[in-house]
Structures are given as structure tokens and as C-alpha cells.
Design an enzyme around this catalytic site. Structure first.
Site, PDB file in Angstrom:
ATOM      1  N   PRO A   1       0.545  -0.904  -0.518  1.00  0.00           N
ATOM      2  CG  PRO A   1      -0.894  -1.266   1.326  1.00  0.00           C
ATOM      3  CD  PRO A   1       0.931  -1.972   0.879  1.00  0.00           C
ATOM      4  CB  CYS A   2       1.948   3.809  -2.631  1.00  0.00           C
ATOM      5  SG  CYS A   2       0.061   4.197  -3.733  1.00  0.00           S
TER       6      CYS A   2
END
Length: 428
Positions: A100-101
Site C-alpha cells: 500500500p502506497c
């Protein structure tokens, strides 16, 4: 293996390049449901023992951290691969993942809450990916993330780029892999977007015939992905324009808040024919054939008036939406200038006074029209943003967000074809 797979953009591109997915990991039920729904008819192992209400399957996992913390899990997984696919330890060709960014994204001012990146659990999942790779020892791996990772700091007082340095050290610390990294742009791989992405590739040193990268050397691998031959150069100027991507979906009889259930016209170019070809390649959807996910948002009359003015290029009341603009029908000299995100109202249709449908959003990311998406169409507020300040890290992933978070399919295919060639050479 597809880690942090989302709705499966990277996975689909790799399949188009000749890879077969044997395991998927994704925390969100809807995104994992999307991934499996589009593969269960093509890969029998994803359909076996499937509980579609929860998407439970022995070839999928919802939590990467449990994969590395649960005693014997990865050993059991390797036994499963051996019994089902005759894949022994060290014989998995490729593990890919894009943790996840949200915590690294350059659009942080659009998040509902600002917290130190160091305290967000999702920002440390690259370590779990490295542990999984270290245990299973694939022949190659790919780590993917947003450009903001390159300059991110763990704390406000931290050093620029310290997060990226820690990421590189984690993968170099696995040992026995030669690493290379590059900031690539989707527009150079046949995608109608600019969309910069950080790609880190590791190839096992015995496969590539090069010395493994040490932690000290990992500091200097930036910009080496293409020059080292680990990533394809791409073909600048080959991205299709918006009309080629979306033109055949324009319904002159569309209704505000309604839906179009059949293709309003025939495919007019090769790009459109590709999108409308069935999963097995045997059928091309013609005019009047069913089309899915082509539902329109219901806009207020004042919003429609503003959108019409925007399309004409005239004056209109300024929108509060971030960077909301009309999709350009032609690219400038440097190619595509847009990036599809999780927010569908970033862009206004090039011809009609409305935002894009899920099907149009999916085409911007290179998903063919047969690809289906699970979950809600859209959502907002706490359901999408969470509240890290209060320990609420769960985020819903409606269809638009799943698509916006995905790796563009054509770029994934180009990377996959290139790596497949390297791995075949390594077998000789």
C-alpha cells in the site's frame, strides 16, 4: 505469486506475458474478490473450494503479515506448490508486489488526515514482502510503488529519501539477488497515462550470472533498471489517445444517473477491438453486444452546466475538486499528461458533461472489457480515507479505487515479457 495484488492489474499483465498466477495475497475482500473472479474460470486452482461470500481459497491470503508470522505457513505454502504444480523450493519464477502506497503518495494533501509515515503499519509492509521472498527464494521479484517513495521521510525531521533507502536495504538484505531500480512512466508502455512508478527488480544471482547486490551497493541502484537490462526501455510516443481508448463507449442517448448496457457503436480502431475481445480471444463484441460497468453518476444541474462550459473551454465557476479538468483528445509533444487515481471525478469526459464510468476508468488502466469488479461502485469519507489518528487504518476499496490503485495492464505486460526473456536465458 502476486502480493498486495489489489484487483489484479499487475497480475493480468503478467498473464498476458505468459506467466501463470499460483497464489494471490490481498487484504481487502472486494479487491481480492475481483482478482479471483477474473481467474477462477481460467485457472482451476483459484476456483477450488471457493467461498464466494468471503473469497476463501487455499491459493489466496488476506494478510501478508500473518504469512510471515504464522509458524510453518510459508513452509506449508511451498509444500502446496510442490504437490499442485511440481514447483520445488527456489523454482517459483516470479514474486511481485506493490505494498500500500497511501503513506508515500505525492498527493498527501488530498488525504483526510496527516500523520507521521513511521507510525502507519501499511508503510512497513515492504519488510514482509522481503521476508516472503527470502523464504521462498523465487528466481526473480518485482517491487512496485509510487514516485513519492523516492523522497519520502519517516518523520517531519527526517532525511529526504530515507524511506526509499530503507526499502532498498531490506531487499538487498535478502542476499543472493542482483538488484536494479528505475522510475518508469506508463506512457512509454502503451498506456494512455503519464503515471510514474518506482520499479525495483531483483534477479537471483545464479540466474542472471551477476554478483548479488550488497546493502552498500543498493544505495546506488537508482536509474539502473533499464541500463542493466532488467527492465524494458519502452516506446515513447506509442500511447493511444483518449478518443481511441473511450470513443466507442460514447452513447449519444445516455441519461444522467442512468446506464448503458450495450455497446452503442462498433469498434473503430485496433485499441477498441483489443478492449472488446473476449478473455479467450475468440469473440469481438459488436454494436449491441452487452457491456458492463457503464453506469453514469447523477450530477446536479449546476454541475452539468459547469462541465459543459469546461468542455467548450469557456468561463465557469471554479471547482473545489483537485485538478478537475476535461480529458484531452490529443496529447502534447511529451505524450499523456494525466494519471488516473482513486477519485473518478478528477476528470470530465471529453465530449459529454459527466465524469467517467467504471468501465471507462478501467480502460484508462488497460483493463479489457471482460474484466469484472467486485464491491461498491464508489464511497467516500472515513470509509475510503480511514482515520490513522484514531487507529482506524481500514479503508474501503470501491471499484474506482481498486482500478486507480492498479498497475496499468500494458506496462505490467511489457515488464513481464522482458523478465520472461531473462528467466528463459537463465535456464540455458
Amino acid at each position: 505469486m502476486d502480493l498486495f495484488a489489489g484487483c489484479g492489474g499487475f497480475g493480468l499483465g503478467l498473464e498476458q506475458a505468459g506467466f501463470t498466477p499460483i497464489f494471490v495475497n490481498e487484504l481487502n475482500d472486494d479487491a481480492r474478490g475481483t482478482y479471483i473472479a477474473n481467474r477462477k474460470d481460467r485457472h482451476e486452482h483459484f476456483a477450488r473450494g471457493l467461498d464466494e461470500s468471503k473469497w476463501l481459497n487455499e491459493f489466496s491470503s488476506s494478510d501478508a503479515r500473518k504469512m510471515v508470522s504464522k509458524k510453518g505457513y510459508l513452509d506449508g505454502l511451498q509444500k502446496l506448490f510442490k504437490s499442485e504444480f511440481e514447483i520445488s523450493h527456489g523454482e517459483i519464477d516470479l514474486i511481485v508486489g506493490g505494498p500500500p502506497c497511501q503513506g508515500f503518495s505525492g498527493i498527501g494533501h488530498r488525504r483526510s488526515y496527516a500523520v507521521e509515515k513511521k507510525i502507519l503499519p501499511s508503510n512497513h509492509l515492504y519488510k514482509d514482502m522481503a521476508k516472503i521472498i527470502g523464504h521462498l527464494r523465487p528466481r526473480a521479484f518485482v517491487f512496485e510503488n509510487v514516485r513519492g517513495l523516492l523522497t519520502g521521510r519517516w518523520t517531519e525531521e527526517g532525511n529526504t529519501g530515507e524511506i526509499w533507502k530503507d526499502v532498498k536495504n531490506a531487499f538487498a538484505g535478502i542476499g543472493e539477488y542482483t538488484l536494479a531500480a528505475e522510475l518508469v512512466y506508463a506512457k512509454n508502455y502503451g498506456v494512455a497515462q503519464n503515471r510514474p512508478r518506482v520499479i525495483l527488480v531483483g534477479v537471483r544471482h545464479d540466474v542472471i550470472g551477476k554478483a548479488a547486490t550488497t546493502k552498500a551497493e543498493a544505495e546506488h541502484i537508482d536509474g539502473t533498471g533499464i541500463s542493466s537490462g532488467f527492465l524494458p526501455k519502452g516506446a515513447p510516443g506509442k500511447a493511444p489517445n483518449i478518443v481511441d481508448v473511450l470513443g466507442d463507449l460514447v452513447d449519444p442517448d445516455y441519461k444522467n444517473g442512468g446506464s448503458t448496457t450495450e455497446y452503442p457503436s462498433k469498434a473503430a480502431c485496433e485499441t477498441q477491438r483489443w478492449f472488446r475481445t473476449s478473455a479467450d480471444g475468440s469473440r469481438l463484441a459488436g454494436k449491441g453486444s452487452p457491456v458492463t460497468e457503464h453506469d453514469y453518476s447523477k450530477h446536479h444541474p449546476d454541475v452539468i452546466k459547469k462541465f459543459k462550459a469546461m468542455i467548450r473551454g469557456g468561463d465557469f465557476e471554479a471547482t473545489k475538486k483537485f485538478a478537475q479538468r476535461v480529458l484531452p483528445t490529443e496529447w502534447g509533444p511529451t505524450g499523456p499528461s494525466i494519471t488516473a487515481t482513486s477519485l473518478p471525478d478528477d476528470y470530465v469526459h471529453f465530449e459529454q458533461p459527466r465524469t467517467l464510468t467504471v468501465r471507462e476508468w478501467a480502460r484508462l488502466q488497460g483493463f479489457p472489457d471482460w474484466y469484472e469488479f467486485k464491491g461498491k461502485r464508489t464511497t467516500g469519507g472515513l470509509r475510503r480515507a480511514g482515520n490513522p489518528l484514531e487507529g482506524i487504518h481500514f479503508r474501503e476499496l470501491p471499484k474506482y479505487t481498486q482500478i486507480g490503485n492498479a498497475v496499468p495492464v500494458p506496462m505490467a505486460k511489457a515488464i513481464g515479457e522482458h523478465l520472461a526473456s531473462l528467466l528463459r536465458k537463465g535456464r540455458k
